[in-house]
Write an enzyme that holds these catalytic residues in place. Structure first.
Site, PDB file in Angstrom:
ATOM      1  N   LYS A  52       0.800  -1.222   0.000  1.00 31.53           N
ATOM      2  CA  LYS A  52       0.000   0.000   0.000  1.00 31.53           C
ATOM      3  C   LYS A  52       0.837   1.278   0.000  1.00 31.53           C
ATOM      4  CE  LYS A  52      -3.599  -0.022  -0.449  1.00 31.53           C
ATOM      5  NZ  LYS A  52      -4.858  -0.343  -1.150  1.00 31.53           N
TER       6      LYS A  52
HETATM    7  N1  PMP Z   1      -3.004  -7.371   1.335  1.00 33.85           N
HETATM    8  C1  PMP Z   1      -2.915  -6.505   2.343  1.00 33.85           C
HETATM    9  C2  PMP Z   1      -2.243  -6.946   3.615  1.00 33.85           C
HETATM   10  C3  PMP Z   1      -3.449  -5.210   2.227  1.00 33.85           C
HETATM   11  O1  PMP Z   1      -3.373  -4.348   3.255  1.00 33.85           O
HETATM   12  C4  PMP Z   1      -4.087  -4.852   1.015  1.00 33.85           C
HETATM   13  C5  PMP Z   1      -4.678  -3.478   0.842  1.00 33.85           C
HETATM   14  N2  PMP Z   1      -5.786  -3.180   1.617  1.00 33.85           N
HETATM   15  C6  PMP Z   1      -4.178  -5.795  -0.025  1.00 33.85           C
HETATM   16  C7  PMP Z   1      -3.604  -7.034   0.172  1.00 33.85           C
HETATM   17  C8  PMP Z   1      -4.922  -5.526  -1.306  1.00 33.85           C
HETATM   18  O2  PMP Z   1      -4.415  -4.513  -2.121  1.00 33.85           O
HETATM   19  P1  PMP Z   1      -5.361  -3.600  -3.010  1.00 33.85           P
HETATM   20  O3  PMP Z   1      -6.012  -2.577  -2.106  1.00 33.85           O
HETATM   21  O4  PMP Z   1      -4.456  -2.973  -3.999  1.00 33.85           O
HETATM   22  O5  PMP Z   1      -6.412  -4.459  -3.647  1.00 33.85           O
END
Ligand code: PMP
Length: 335
Positions: free
Chosen positions: A46
């Site tokens: 992130k």
């Molecule tokens: N894994 C973790 C640990 C996250 O914090 C996030 C983001 N919220 C994601 C995966 C998913 O990423 P995205 O928001 O780009 O879909």
């Protein structure tokens, strides 16, 4: 000799290693590769979205030094916004559901964010963490990062994660696998890779209790099937970041399978990651088993397991929640 240019920490988001997951590559006959996003300054994928959203807001004149950024987040976006934000002179207010791991709260507070824990509520409820963050921004004149529907998020992945994977695989990548929180990672990265080579498959790995598997497989948002302890993922609606993307295949991955994967990575490869990374890697293995051998499959190692020490790396917590750490990865994945 002239001195090379040096940069502050906010410059050093991204450019993470693409790590070969040895055992799973050998078992599947495919190259299973994980982007080591836990090596980012704030410790997760992130940081890319946070950097992209802040840079975009600066360009549009929405942020000036001393301003406050407010965001609703499962934690990692808040950490990213705080790390990049402090490097650029902003304050952060982080609205976070109280179900998230205590380690994330500690880290956010230590970093100096103002942390506002709120009860976990669905998006349809006005008390949902995102609506609270938007309300605070409107009331106090703060900048709302709006990671779910601000497409500067997916653009950050289009501009960085996609090109990095393309270069690191020498253009040989066959599939990209990601779970969905906001959808920024899956959308931006796969969009870029498909532009370079339309044959690259975009693959969604979804936890139980989320709607993305149904959405990409059947075109509806059914999500009444089970639940997951994975934090940061598990989406029930089509965010702006997901709009218009092409996904070729979606899998649902159970927590026990993901857990077996992360313990295998931990004990046999020295890779310490959280549960969403296990869901991603299990998705990559499923795709390899269905479409391999001989493929190069890239996925995301989203964040470090250190953030979940008190939960998925705590034997008592696992026992209380009916999960087992020690299952062999071969039987969990049926390889
Ligand atoms: N894994 C973790 C640990 C996250 O914090 C996030 C983001 N919220 C994601 C995966 C998913 O990423 P995205 O928001 O780009 O879909």
């Amino acid at each position: 000799m002239s001195r090379p240019p040096y940069h502050g920490l906010d410059f050093h988001v991204g450019k993470t290693p693409l790590v070969r997951l040895k055992r799973l590559s050998e078992l599947t006959g495919c190259e299973i590769l994980g982007k080591a996003e836990f090596m980012n300054p704030g410790g997760s994928v992130k940081d890319r979205a946070a950097h992209g959203i802040i840079t975009d807001a600066e360009r549009r004149g929405l942020l000036k030094p001393g301003d406050t950024i407010v965001e609703g987040t499962a934690g990692n976006t808040g950490i990213g916004l705080t790390v990049v934000g402090h490097a650029r002179g902003y304050k952060t207010v982080i609205v976070i559901p109280d179900t998230q791991s205590p380690e994330k709260f500690q880290q956010l507070r230590t970093l100096g964010a103002e942390v506002m824990p709120v009860p976990a509520k669905p998006y349809s409820d006005p008390g949902n963490y995102n609506h609270i963050a938007r309300g605070l921004a409107e009331e106090r004149g703060w900048f709302w990062a709006n990671q779910f529907d601000n497409t500067a998020n997916r653009k950050a992945h289009y501009d960085t994660t996609g090109p990095e994977i393309w270069e690191q695989t020498g253009g040989s990548v066959d599939a990209f696998v990601a779970s969905v929180g906001t959808g920024g990672t899956l959308a931006g990265t796969s969009q870029y890779l498909k532009e370079r080579n339309p044959k690259v498959a975009a693959v969604c790995a979804d936890p139980y209790g989320a709607a993305m598997w149904s959405w990409f497989t059947n075109g509806n948002l059914d999500d009444d099937d089970g639940d997951s302890f994975a934090e940061g993922i598990g989406q029930g609606r089509v965010t702006k970041n997901l709009e218009g993307i092409t996904v070729d295949k979606a899998y649902r991955i159970g927590d026990q399978v993901a857990l077996s994967v992360i313990y295998q990575l931990l004990h046999e490869e020295g890779i310490f990651v959280g549960l969403s990374s296990g869901i991603n890697v299990a998705g990559a293995v499923r795709y390899a088993l269905e479409h391999g051998p001989g493929l190069t499959i890239a996925t995301i190692l989203c964040d470090s397991g250190a953030k979940y020490q008190s939960k998925i790396f705590n034997p008592e917590w696992l026992l209380e929640n009916g999960l087992e750490p020690g299952l062999p990865v071969e039987s969990a994945l049926k390889v």
